[in-house]
Design an enzyme around this catalytic site. Structure first.
Site, PDB file in Angstrom:
ATOM      1  N   GLY A 129       0.753  -5.211   0.708  1.00 26.76           N
ATOM      2  CA  GLY A 129      -0.315  -5.038   0.296  1.00 26.76           C
ATOM      3  C   GLY A 129      -0.048  -6.015  -1.616  1.00 26.76           C
ATOM      4  N   ALA A 183       0.818  -1.038  -0.191  1.00 27.15           N
ATOM      5  CA  ALA A 183       0.091  -0.085  -0.511  1.00 27.15           C
ATOM      6  C   ALA A 183       1.032   1.162  -0.460  1.00 27.15           C
ATOM      7  CB  ALA A 183      -0.570  -0.184   1.513  1.00 27.15           C
TER       8      ALA A 183
HETATM    9  N1  CAA Z   1       4.423   3.217  -0.613  1.00 29.72           N
HETATM   10  C1  CAA Z   1       5.018   4.484  -0.400  1.00 29.72           C
HETATM   11  N2  CAA Z   1       5.876   4.539  -1.798  1.00 29.72           N
HETATM   12  C2  CAA Z   1       7.071   4.020  -1.995  1.00 29.72           C
HETATM   13  C3  CAA Z   1       7.010   2.298  -1.299  1.00 29.72           C
HETATM   14  C4  CAA Z   1       5.392   2.016  -0.424  1.00 29.72           C
HETATM   15  N3  CAA Z   1       5.205   1.106   0.182  1.00 29.72           N
HETATM   16  N4  CAA Z   1       8.063   1.745  -1.221  1.00 29.72           N
HETATM   17  C5  CAA Z   1       8.902   1.877  -1.853  1.00 29.72           C
HETATM   18  N5  CAA Z   1       8.418   3.749  -1.983  1.00 29.72           N
HETATM   19  C6  CAA Z   1       8.650   4.655  -2.090  1.00 29.72           C
HETATM   20  C7  CAA Z   1      10.444   5.697  -1.626  1.00 29.72           C
HETATM   21  O1  CAA Z   1       9.949   6.366  -0.660  1.00 29.72           O
HETATM   22  C8  CAA Z   1      10.895   5.965  -2.472  1.00 29.72           C
HETATM   23  O2  CAA Z   1      10.115   7.038  -3.235  1.00 29.72           O
HETATM   24  P1  CAA Z   1      11.607   8.247  -3.324  1.00 29.72           P
HETATM   25  O3  CAA Z   1      12.548   7.736  -4.287  1.00 29.72           O
HETATM   26  O4  CAA Z   1      10.476   8.996  -3.666  1.00 29.72           O
HETATM   27  O5  CAA Z   1      12.273   8.634  -2.108  1.00 29.72           O
HETATM   28  C9  CAA Z   1      10.784   4.797  -3.584  1.00 29.72           C
HETATM   29  O6  CAA Z   1       9.673   4.071  -3.992  1.00 29.72           O
HETATM   30  C10 CAA Z   1      12.047   3.796  -4.453  1.00 29.72           C
HETATM   31  O7  CAA Z   1      12.061   3.390  -2.717  1.00 29.72           O
HETATM   32  P2  CAA Z   1      13.272   3.230  -2.031  1.00 29.72           P
HETATM   33  O8  CAA Z   1      13.981   4.138  -1.983  1.00 29.72           O
HETATM   34  O9  CAA Z   1      12.830   2.852  -0.836  1.00 29.72           O
HETATM   35  O10 CAA Z   1      14.361   1.674  -2.670  1.00 29.72           O
HETATM   36  P3  CAA Z   1      15.117   0.254  -2.465  1.00 29.72           P
HETATM   37  O11 CAA Z   1      14.765  -0.034  -3.892  1.00 29.72           O
HETATM   38  O12 CAA Z   1      15.658   0.619  -1.105  1.00 29.72           O
HETATM   39  O13 CAA Z   1      13.461  -0.650  -1.441  1.00 29.72           O
HETATM   40  C11 CAA Z   1      11.910  -1.279  -1.331  1.00 29.72           C
HETATM   41  C12 CAA Z   1      12.690  -1.132  -2.170  1.00 29.72           C
HETATM   42  C13 CAA Z   1      12.597  -2.993  -0.553  1.00 29.72           C
HETATM   43  C14 CAA Z   1      10.216  -1.929  -1.714  1.00 29.72           C
HETATM   44  C15 CAA Z   1      11.767  -0.194  -0.248  1.00 29.72           C
HETATM   45  O14 CAA Z   1      11.121   0.775  -0.350  1.00 29.72           O
HETATM   46  C16 CAA Z   1      10.732  -1.044   1.182  1.00 29.72           C
HETATM   47  O15 CAA Z   1      10.821  -1.126   2.192  1.00 29.72           O
HETATM   48  N6  CAA Z   1       9.261  -0.398   0.904  1.00 29.72           N
HETATM   49  C17 CAA Z   1       7.737  -0.608   1.371  1.00 29.72           C
HETATM   50  C18 CAA Z   1       7.207  -1.778   1.873  1.00 29.72           C
HETATM   51  C19 CAA Z   1       6.399  -1.188   2.899  1.00 29.72           C
HETATM   52  O16 CAA Z   1       6.437  -1.585   4.268  1.00 29.72           O
HETATM   53  N7  CAA Z   1       5.568  -2.281   2.836  1.00 29.72           N
HETATM   54  C20 CAA Z   1       4.109  -2.493   3.269  1.00 29.72           C
HETATM   55  C21 CAA Z   1       2.803  -0.961   2.890  1.00 29.72           C
HETATM   56  S1  CAA Z   1       2.188  -1.244   4.115  1.00 29.72           S
HETATM   57  C22 CAA Z   1       0.756  -2.565   3.272  1.00 29.72           C
HETATM   58  O17 CAA Z   1       1.153  -2.864   2.675  1.00 29.72           O
HETATM   59  C23 CAA Z   1      -0.439  -2.151   3.872  1.00 29.72           C
HETATM   60  C24 CAA Z   1      -1.465  -3.686   3.706  1.00 29.72           C
HETATM   61  O18 CAA Z   1      -1.035  -4.575   3.992  1.00 29.72           O
HETATM   62  C25 CAA Z   1      -3.033  -2.758   2.572  1.00 29.72           C
END
Ligand code: CAA
Length: 257
Positions: free
Chosen positions: A109, A64
């Site tokens: 998600g 998400a």
């Molecule tokens: N939402 C919004 N933006 C996100 C995102 C997310 N879930 N995941 C990554 N991004 C964005 C980052 O903020 C970053 O944006 P900027 O370039 O503007 O800073 C861009 O995408 C690239 O991300 P990273 O720089 O972090 O890239 P990375 O390769 O180092 O890592 C990743 C990639 C492992 C996916 C890492 O971004 C990450 O851990 N993301 C979050 C994953 C997460 O926590 N997901 C759960 C969300 S909550 C949910 O899903 C609730 C539910 O059950 C419905």
């Protein structure tokens, strides 16, 4: 179709639900709505016989949209009525065979989106996980339930409590991933498998219903459901084609009717 989600169907009746929201297919409320619409299209369109869900060659979905969620308060989530979960229900209920083709991250998600499919075909570089706990959340789109049904209670707790990521090979051992392929092959392999299912009989729909709905019931009710659906197969053209072909020592060409 939508801005971030498209549905395209090939000549074999295989639809691809494709997510495309750079950089990581973060699932914002607009995607929730577009995924629901895509699920409905795949359900309603009789020319669609099997479905592949794909996030493109780099990432399946990183969950998400955390930035969008940070701006939302309790009242907005309450009013949304579990919006993402509702969309995923529509996808999970597509009465045709569905395969998630996963390249890169399937987190939160994103992992839950893959869990709406019958099967998960993963690239060898894919990573799955439910990292919500690190955000002070629990999975909100079916993760605590579909994941538990797939990998068992204690493994699901380890995933949800710990929020770690797991590689494709580990997920295959757990039964979450059904096939692992080189990254540049996974989508094509999923389409190939979906094409084979697209040639299958109407009974595939009965089988999906029997398994997905039966597992939610007590065993007696589930067995009654099985009997009803088994009997209902005799109302299909494909049951006659299948049995006639066997008796004639040939192979049936099913009509999915
Ligand atoms: N939402 C919004 N933006 C996100 C995102 C997310 N879930 N995941 C990554 N991004 C964005 C980052 O903020 C970053 O944006 P900027 O370039 O503007 O800073 C861009 O995408 C690239 O991300 P990273 O720089 O972090 O890239 P990375 O390769 O180092 O890592 C990743 C990639 C492992 C996916 C890492 O971004 C990450 O851990 N993301 C979050 C994953 C997460 O926590 N997901 C759960 C969300 S909550 C949910 O899903 C609730 C539910 O059950 C419905």
């Amino acid at each position: 179709m939508g801005e971030f989600v498209t549905v395209t169907t090939d000549a074999h009746g295989v639809a691809t639900i494709r997510l495309d929201r750079a950089p990581v297919n973060a699932l914002n409320p607009q995607i929730w709505a577009e995924l629901r619409e895509a699920g409905q299209v795949c359900t309603d369109d009789n020319d669609i016989k099997a479905v592949v869900i794909w996030g493109g060659p780099k990432v399946f979905a990183a969950g998400a949209d955390i930035k969008a969620m940070r701006a939302m308060d309790f009242q907005e989530f309450f009013a949304a009525g579990g919006g993402l979960q509702e969309s995923f229900k529509t996808l999970a209920r597509i009465p045709k065979v569905t395969i998630a083709a996963v390249n890169g991250y399937a987190l939160g998600g994103g992992c839950e989106l893959s869990l709406t499919a019958d099967f998960r075909y993963a690239a060898d570089n894919a990573k799955f996980g439910q990292p919500e706990i690190k955000l002070g959340l629990i999975p909100g789109a079916g993760g605590s339930q579909r994941l538990t049904r797939l990998i068992g209670v204690s493994k699901a707790k380890e995933w949800v409590y710990g929020g770690e990521m797991y590689d494709a090979q580990t997920c295959e051992q757990l039964g979450l991933v059904d096939r692992v392929y080189p990254a540049d092959e996974v989508y094509d392999r999923a389409v190939e498998a979906a094409r084979a299912y697209a040639k299958g009989p109407y009974a595939l729909r009965m089988a999906k219903k029997a398994i997905d709905e039966g597992i939610e019931m007590d065993i007696d009710a589930a067995l009654r459901l099985e009997t009803t659906l088994f009997t209902a197969c005799f109302a299909t053209e494909d049951q006659k084609l299948g049995m006639d072909a066997f008796i004639a020592k040939g192979a049936a060409e099913f009509t999915q009717r």
